[in-house]
Design a protein around this motif. Structure first.
Motif, short mmCIF file in Angstrom:
data_model
loop_
_atom_site.label_atom_id
_atom_site.label_comp_id
_atom_site.label_asym_id
_atom_site.label_seq_id
_atom_site.Cartn_x
_atom_site.Cartn_y
_atom_site.Cartn_z
N UNK A 66 -30.95 3.09 -7.12
CA UNK A 66 -31.70 3.85 -6.11
C UNK A 66 -31.15 3.63 -4.71
N UNK A 67 -30.50 2.51 -4.46
CA UNK A 67 -29.95 2.21 -3.14
C UNK A 67 -28.44 2.43 -3.11
N UNK A 68 -27.94 3.34 -3.91
CA UNK A 68 -26.50 3.57 -4.06
C UNK A 68 -25.81 3.80 -2.72
N UNK A 69 -26.39 4.59 -1.85
CA UNK A 69 -25.73 4.92 -0.58
C UNK A 69 -25.60 3.70 0.34
N UNK A 70 -26.46 2.70 0.16
CA UNK A 70 -26.41 1.48 0.98
C UNK A 70 -25.47 0.42 0.38
N UNK A 71 -25.07 0.62 -0.86
CA UNK A 71 -24.34 -0.41 -1.59
C UNK A 71 -22.85 -0.42 -1.29
N UNK A 72 -22.26 -1.59 -1.47
CA UNK A 72 -20.81 -1.77 -1.46
C UNK A 72 -20.34 -1.44 -2.87
N UNK A 73 -19.38 -0.54 -3.02
CA UNK A 73 -18.94 -0.10 -4.34
C UNK A 73 -17.65 -0.74 -4.80
N UNK A 74 -17.22 -1.78 -4.11
CA UNK A 74 -16.02 -2.51 -4.49
C UNK A 74 -16.43 -3.86 -5.06
N UNK A 75 -16.14 -4.10 -6.33
CA UNK A 75 -16.53 -5.38 -6.93
C UNK A 75 -15.88 -6.56 -6.21
N UNK A 76 -16.58 -7.64 -6.17
CA UNK A 76 -16.09 -8.87 -5.55
C UNK A 76 -15.08 -9.54 -6.47
N UNK A 77 -14.02 -10.08 -5.89
CA UNK A 77 -13.06 -10.84 -6.69
C UNK A 77 -13.78 -12.07 -7.23
N UNK A 78 -13.52 -12.39 -8.47
CA UNK A 78 -14.21 -13.52 -9.11
C UNK A 78 -13.30 -14.73 -9.16
N UNK A 79 -13.90 -15.88 -8.93
CA UNK A 79 -13.12 -17.13 -9.01
C UNK A 79 -12.97 -17.58 -10.46
N UNK A 80 -13.89 -17.15 -11.31
CA UNK A 80 -13.81 -17.46 -12.73
C UNK A 80 -13.85 -16.16 -13.52
N UNK A 81 -13.29 -16.20 -14.69
CA UNK A 81 -13.27 -15.03 -15.55
C UNK A 81 -14.68 -14.71 -16.00
N UNK A 82 -15.05 -13.43 -15.94
CA UNK A 82 -16.38 -13.01 -16.37
C UNK A 82 -16.56 -13.25 -17.87
N UNK A 83 -15.63 -12.74 -18.64
CA UNK A 83 -15.63 -12.99 -20.08
C UNK A 83 -14.18 -13.18 -20.51
N UNK A 84 -13.98 -13.94 -21.56
CA UNK A 84 -12.64 -14.12 -22.10
C UNK A 84 -12.38 -12.97 -23.06
N UNK A 85 -11.33 -12.22 -22.77
CA UNK A 85 -10.99 -11.04 -23.57
C UNK A 85 -9.65 -11.28 -24.24
N UNK A 86 -9.61 -11.09 -25.54
CA UNK A 86 -8.37 -11.32 -26.28
C UNK A 86 -7.31 -10.29 -25.88
N UNK A 87 -6.07 -10.64 -26.13
CA UNK A 87 -4.96 -9.72 -25.86
C UNK A 87 -5.09 -8.46 -26.71
N UNK A 88 -5.64 -8.59 -27.91
CA UNK A 88 -5.82 -7.43 -28.79
C UNK A 88 -6.80 -6.43 -28.18
N UNK A 89 -7.89 -6.92 -27.60
CA UNK A 89 -8.87 -6.04 -26.96
C UNK A 89 -8.26 -5.39 -25.72
N UNK A 90 -7.53 -6.17 -24.94
CA UNK A 90 -6.86 -5.61 -23.75
C UNK A 90 -5.88 -4.51 -24.16
N UNK A 91 -5.12 -4.75 -25.23
CA UNK A 91 -4.16 -3.75 -25.72
C UNK A 91 -4.90 -2.50 -26.20
N UNK A 92 -6.04 -2.70 -26.86
CA UNK A 92 -6.84 -1.56 -27.33
C UNK A 92 -7.32 -0.72 -26.15
#
Length: 158
Positions: A66-92
């Motif tokens: 609902x507050x889309x127009x007020x929001x920053x739409x650029x995700x923040x760089x993360x210091x830690x990985x959000x989730x560990x994703x296998x190379x197979x999933x990345x390739x997919x």
């Protein structure tokens, strides 16, 4: 001989007392295999996630957007990985991004998944279109957008 039923997961089909599946089993006098549509299985899962994380809904609106127009739409760089994703999933994901998809929401989901998986793909997080909870894919897309944008917008949303 009928051994199972394939159905969407609406209450009219799955209701414990008067759902069509329950009534069919009663009419046949035996249990049948319940095979919910693969898309609707995700619907049930995501409804639970939304209820826990965002509270129960009294309508189609998703308060986060609902507050889309007020929001920053650029995700923040993360210091830690959000989730560990296998190379197979990345390739997919990379492979699927090269395929033409019949629905724009499939492509949008893949682009957001690529961002979550920390693939080096330039992704603009688009404003949600019609905000609804009708399709599991919409819920999945909204969930990824919320995850990507929540941290950078905490002060606006609280």
């Amino acid at each position: 001989m009928v051994i199972g039923m394939c159905f969407d997961t609406t209450a009219s089909n799955t209701g414990k007392l008067n759902g069509a599946c329950t009534l069919l089993e009663e009419a046949m006098g035996r249990n049948l295999v319940w095979m919910a549509c693969r898309h609707h299985k995700f619907e049930v899962l995501l409804v639970g996630v939304y209820s826990v994380c965002l509270g129960t809904s009294t309508g189609p609106e998703i308060l986060f957007f609902k507050k889309w127009t007020e929001m920053n739409h650029t995700p923040e760089a993360r210091s830690t990985t959000l989730i560990i994703v296998s190379d197979a999933i990345k390739a997919f994901i990379k492979c699927q991004l090269e395929v033409r998809h019949s629905r724009d929401d499939y492509l949008e989901f893949l682009l957001l998944a690529a961002q979550i998986a920390e693939l080096q793909i330039d992704v603009a997080i688009r404003k949600p279109g019609a905000r609804h909870r009708a399709r599991w894919m919409a819920k999945a897309i909204y969930a990824l957008k919320i995850e990507l944008l929540f941290t950078v917008n905490k002060t606006i949303l609280t």
